[in-house]
Motif scaffolding. Structure first.
Motif, PDB file in Angstrom:
ATOM      1  N   ALA A  66       0.831  -1.212   0.000  1.00  0.00           N
ATOM      2  CA  ALA A  66       0.000   0.000   0.000  1.00  0.00           C
ATOM      3  C   ALA A  66       0.862   1.258   0.000  1.00  0.00           C
ATOM      4  CB  ALA A  66      -0.929  -0.003   1.218  1.00  0.00           C
ATOM      5  N   ALA A  67       1.983   1.228   0.714  1.00  0.00           N
ATOM      6  CA  ALA A  67       2.823   2.423   0.845  1.00  0.00           C
ATOM      7  C   ALA A  67       3.709   2.674  -0.364  1.00  0.00           C
ATOM      8  CB  ALA A  67       3.693   2.316   2.100  1.00  0.00           C
ATOM      9  N   THR A  68       4.149   1.608  -1.040  1.00  0.00           N
ATOM     10  CA  THR A  68       5.103   1.778  -2.146  1.00  0.00           C
ATOM     11  C   THR A  68       4.542   1.417  -3.516  1.00  0.00           C
ATOM     12  OG1 THR A  68       5.989  -0.469  -1.949  1.00  0.00           O
ATOM     13  CG2 THR A  68       7.049   1.254  -0.613  1.00  0.00           C
ATOM     14  N   GLY A  69       3.458   0.669  -3.542  1.00  0.00           N
ATOM     15  CA  GLY A  69       2.901   0.240  -4.824  1.00  0.00           C
ATOM     16  C   GLY A  69       3.572  -0.998  -5.382  1.00  0.00           C
ATOM     17  N   MET A  70       4.480  -1.613  -4.637  1.00  0.00           N
ATOM     18  CA  MET A  70       5.130  -2.857  -5.052  1.00  0.00           C
ATOM     19  C   MET A  70       5.319  -3.764  -3.851  1.00  0.00           C
ATOM     20  SD  MET A  70       8.823  -1.623  -6.631  1.00  0.00           S
ATOM     21  CE  MET A  70       8.622  -0.679  -8.094  1.00  0.00           C
ATOM     22  N   GLY A  71       5.516  -5.036  -4.162  1.00  0.00           N
ATOM     23  CA  GLY A  71       5.818  -5.989  -3.106  1.00  0.00           C
ATOM     24  C   GLY A  71       7.253  -5.812  -2.624  1.00  0.00           C
ATOM     25  N   LEU A  72       7.546  -6.393  -1.479  1.00  0.00           N
ATOM     26  CA  LEU A  72       8.870  -6.262  -0.875  1.00  0.00           C
ATOM     27  C   LEU A  72       9.970  -6.790  -1.785  1.00  0.00           C
ATOM     28  CD1 LEU A  72      10.702  -5.621   1.578  1.00  0.00           C
ATOM     29  CD2 LEU A  72      10.221  -7.950   2.381  1.00  0.00           C
ATOM     30  N   ALA A  73       9.810  -7.973  -2.338  1.00  0.00           N
ATOM     31  CA  ALA A  73      10.863  -8.572  -3.167  1.00  0.00           C
ATOM     32  C   ALA A  73      11.175  -7.702  -4.384  1.00  0.00           C
ATOM     33  CB  ALA A  73      10.457  -9.979  -3.606  1.00  0.00           C
ATOM     34  N   ARG A  74      10.148  -7.193  -5.025  1.00  0.00           N
ATOM     35  CA  ARG A  74      10.342  -6.332  -6.203  1.00  0.00           C
ATOM     36  C   ARG A  74      11.032  -5.023  -5.807  1.00  0.00           C
ATOM     37  NH1 ARG A  74      11.840  -5.275 -10.823  1.00  0.00           N
ATOM     38  NH2 ARG A  74      10.639  -3.883 -12.115  1.00  0.00           N
ATOM     39  N   TRP A  75      10.656  -4.467  -4.662  1.00  0.00           N
ATOM     40  CA  TRP A  75      11.243  -3.218  -4.203  1.00  0.00           C
ATOM     41  C   TRP A  75      12.717  -3.409  -3.866  1.00  0.00           C
ATOM     42  CZ3 TRP A  75      13.550  -0.146  -0.585  1.00  0.00           C
ATOM     43  CH2 TRP A  75      13.304   1.229  -0.661  1.00  0.00           C
TER      44      TRP A  75
END
Length: 130
Positions: A66-75
């Protein structure tokens, strides 16, 4: 003439976008993003990241997306790419970049780089030489 114009047209450069968490994102996500930027070579698994952010894994997954628009692994991968391009631009050898980012071999790093950007790290700046 058309062929000449096609040959001279610049090739698109894939964008390296690393979205920052929004102002209303959980504080733990903000701290986690900063830690990942500072230490992109660490192994950032979801349980480890959740513990760092003082959140449950489920809360982290929802809050991070919700905060970044991507999942953790992708970020994390994007953070590594941004860091890699910065190091490569300063002349750091591919082998050193791969080691700093936690890759077991330079070829593993090169494979990830090519999948993400469509070009090898050594060719990334070679194609853009003045």
């Amino acid at each position: 003439m058309e062929l000449l114009l096609l040959e001279l047209a610049p090739r698109p450069v894939p964008a390296l976008h690393l979205p920052a968490p929004g102002d209303n994102g959980p504080e733990g996500v903000h701290r986690l993003c900063e830690a990942i930027r500072e230490h992109p070579g660490r192994r950032w698994t979801t349980p480890r990241a959740a513990a760092f952010a003082h959140m449950s894994t489920r809360s982290l997954q929802r809050g991070f997306a919700a905060a970044t628009g991507m999942g953790l692994a992708r970020w994390v991968q994007q953070a590594r790419l941004v860091h890699a391009v910065t190091l490569l631009a300063s002349g750091t050898p591919v082998t050193a970049v791969a080691a700093e980012l936690g890759y077991a071999t330079p070829s593993a790093f090169t494979a990830m780089f090519r999948r993400a950007l469509g070009i090898t790290p050594s060719a990334y700046f070679a194609d853009r030489a003045p």
